[in-house]
Design an enzyme around this catalytic site. Structure first.
Site, mmCIF file in Angstrom:
data_model
loop_
_atom_site.group_PDB
_atom_site.id
_atom_site.type_symbol
_atom_site.label_atom_id
_atom_site.label_comp_id
_atom_site.label_asym_id
_atom_site.label_seq_id
_atom_site.Cartn_x
_atom_site.Cartn_y
_atom_site.Cartn_z
ATOM 1 N N CYS A 397 2.829 0.654 -10.238
ATOM 2 C CA CYS A 397 1.564 0.283 -9.380
ATOM 3 C C CYS A 397 1.560 -1.047 -9.171
ATOM 4 C CB CYS A 397 0.230 0.572 -10.393
ATOM 5 S SG CYS A 397 -1.214 0.074 -9.490
ATOM 6 N N ASP A 398 1.730 -1.964 -10.455
ATOM 7 C CA ASP A 398 1.503 -3.480 -10.183
ATOM 8 C C ASP A 398 2.903 -3.840 -9.566
ATOM 9 O OD1 ASP A 398 -0.592 -3.661 -11.256
ATOM 10 O OD2 ASP A 398 0.234 -4.112 -13.239
#
Lengths: 474, 96
Positions: A397-398
């Protein structure tokens, strides 16, 4: 003459150790390097045994046998998923050994130390004990025994400062004392350092774990070096220094990959204040391609995913910690093979901080037997996304969050990301739409070109595989 | 003083050579590298053995034996896991 010989022998052993490190270039040679390093330590052990007569050989042999046997058994049993927790646990074992030895040497009756040795003994105790408990906390977090998210105590920084001041005070007292006061002061130092390790490590979590593990790697080496100064052993100092160098490099690489300073990661970063990412979709739309037809809303997301994959000629797969959690690396490699069989160009893009320790993704993909030629690091592949039909994100995600570029003042602002948003389509196999560890919303999830397959990555990928088979049979 | 100087230079030289060698290690070997250096940091086992070169009290004996056992766990476990990891990196021969 005797000391010249021993210096020569020590130098040879250290040279063998450097030779081992120099062999870490390809996996095949590195395996040989690993054995070379263990040979160097074995030689060092032999030298110590030849030079000294042991008073209690039975105790020594027994302790060696028990520790070695347990280490061997655990190493045989541990699965690749458990590796980060296991490595952290071993840092702790090294730390505890360092501080016990420093403690005994410092407080035993025969000891008559000068200032430098006494000081390094005390530093050995502090760093060893702090490394020990910091590693235990890290290991418990990685094994899932403790919540992975950072745990912030009330007045966390204040507590840290109080402990450090206490350590400095008792340390200064211990340097100039001997006998019983020194013994008691050392015990207090051990207690405080153990506390320090816990308070220090407990607030670091999630994506910052690679930094913590690397840092503990370095401190374990420093503890060994101080331990070496107090017992006046060059081999200990040299080995400890080498480990400290390795840990420092890894720490630096990890921090750079997140565009944060070590100090911010370890002490000062306040993750409570999280800015929201801008929802401006223009920032995410690529310039090279015309905006793709938004994925139609009929049918299941899996159908769309299969359709998009069939139309794609080039695919870049981005694995993250979610892949490790779901044990999905085998499914990923199956999909990769399927894609290759159908004439598509498949590559992996690996972010330096993906996972929970440096190089985590590489180990997992190697376990699943992925072709190493397909793995690319961020700088090598990032320019390729623009010409790529599909970015397949599995549990990351990040590291693909465009808010790192577009938003200011978030924990990930300025962090180099993989430019998945530049691909024509994006397929996300994540557990849910929630933000990653940083807590920053990922605008990529809401882009019209993104297909989100929520759920356990392993299940999702298996569904995809079945759907492929079905679609190509018909 | 000469002794201290020697020890400091041993530390500095090892750190620098180690730094130069390790900065060339490719990213994909970072986990095995950390695992191996982890095993090397258990070189403290030598210190544990050296404790027994002098007479020890019962208390010191227990601490020393624990230190040796834990360091042995670290050193054997570290090298064995590193080897297992690196073995996986090997391209397996295609099934014939």
């Amino acid at each position: 003459m005797d000391s010249t010989w021993s210096l020569l022998i020590d130098s040879i052993i250290i040279a063998i150790l450097f030779l081992a490190l120099g062999q870490f270039k390809t996996p095949q040679i590195a395996r040989c390097g690993n054995w070379t390093a263990s040979f160097a330590l074995l030689c060092a052990m032999m030298v110590v045994l030849v030079r000294n007569t042991l008073q209690e050989p039975i105790v020594v042999v027994l302790a060696l046998a028990v520790g070695g046997a347990v280490g061997w058994l655990v190493a045989r049993r541990v699965t690749m998923i458990q590796i980060p927790a296991m490595v952290a646990f071993q840092h702790g074992a090294g730390g505890i050994a360092a501080f016990l030895i420093s403690f005994v040497e410092l407080t035993r009756d025969q000891s008559d130390f000068r200032l430098v040795e006494q000081l390094s003994g005390i530093l050995g105790i502090i760093i060893g004990a702090a490394t020990f408990n910091g590693s235990m906390v890290a290991s418990a977090k990685l094994a899932g025994l403790v919540r992975q998210t950072p745990i912030l105590l009330p007045k966390h920084n204040f507590i840290l400062v109080v402990i450090v001041v206490g350590l400095a005070a008792f340390g200064a007292f211990a340097v100039f004392s001997s006998g019983l006061p020194l013994f008691i002061a050392s015990l207090v130092l051990i207690g405080l350092s153990i506390l320090l390790g816990a308070v220090f490590a407990i607030r670091i979590g999630g994506a910052d774990m690679p930094v913590l593990i690397s840092f503990l790697n370095a401190t374990a080496g420093v503890a060994a070096s101080f331990c070496g100064i107090i017992i006046q052993n060059r081999l200990l100092i040299a080995c400890g220094a080498t480990v400290a160098a390795s840990g420092s490099i890894l720490t630096h690489v990890m921090c750079k990959a997140m565009n944060r300073t070590l100090f911010k990661v370890l002490v000062a970063d306040d993750l409570q204040s999280i800015a929201t990412a801008p929802q401006d979709q223009n920032l995410i739309t690529p310039s090279l391609f015309p905006t793709p037809e938004p994925v139609s809303q009929d049918g299941t997301p899996i159908d769309h995913a299969v359709e998009v994959i069939r139309d794609s000629q080039t695919v870049i797969i981005i694995p993250g910690y979610g892949m490790a959690l779901a044990h999905a690396q085998f499914e990923i490699v199956k999909i990769t093979n399927w894609l290759k069989q159908h004439g598509k160009k498949v590559r992996f893009a690996i972010h330096p901080v993906a996972g929970r320790m440096p190089g985590h993704m590489h180990v997992l993909l190697a376990e699943a037997d992925a072709d190493p030629e397909m793995l690319f690091d961020l700088p090598e592949i990032n320019s390729q996304f623009q010409e790529t039909d599909l970015a397949l994100i599995v549990g990351a995600c990040d590291v693909v969050n465009p808010a790192a570029i577009t938003a200011k003042g978030t924990p990930i602002s300025g962090m180099p990301i993989l430019a998945a948003h530049e691909a024509r389509y994006v397929l996300v196999c994540n557990l849910d739409e929630r933000p990653g560890y940083s807590g920053v919303e990922n605008p990529l999830y809401h882009s019209p070109k993104t297909i989100l397959l929520a759920g356990n990555a392993k299940d999702t990928l298996n569904q995809l595989l079945q759907a492929f088979d079905a679609s190509f049979r018909s | 003083m000469v002794n201290l100087l020697l020890m400091v230079s041993v530390f500095a030289i090892s750190f620098i050579i180690g730094y130069l060698l390790i900065s060339r290690v490719p990213t994909r070997l970072h986990t095995p590298l950390m695992s191996m250096t982890n095993a090397i940091s258990a070189v403290t086992i030598l210190g544990g053995v050296l404790l027994f070169a002098d007479d020890t009290t019962t208390f010191e004996k227990w601490l020393g034996a624990s230190a040796i056992a834990l360091a042995a766990f670290n050193v054997v476990g570290g090298f064995a896991i590193t080897d297992r990891m690196l073995k996986m990196f090997k391209r397996k021969e295609p099934h014939s």
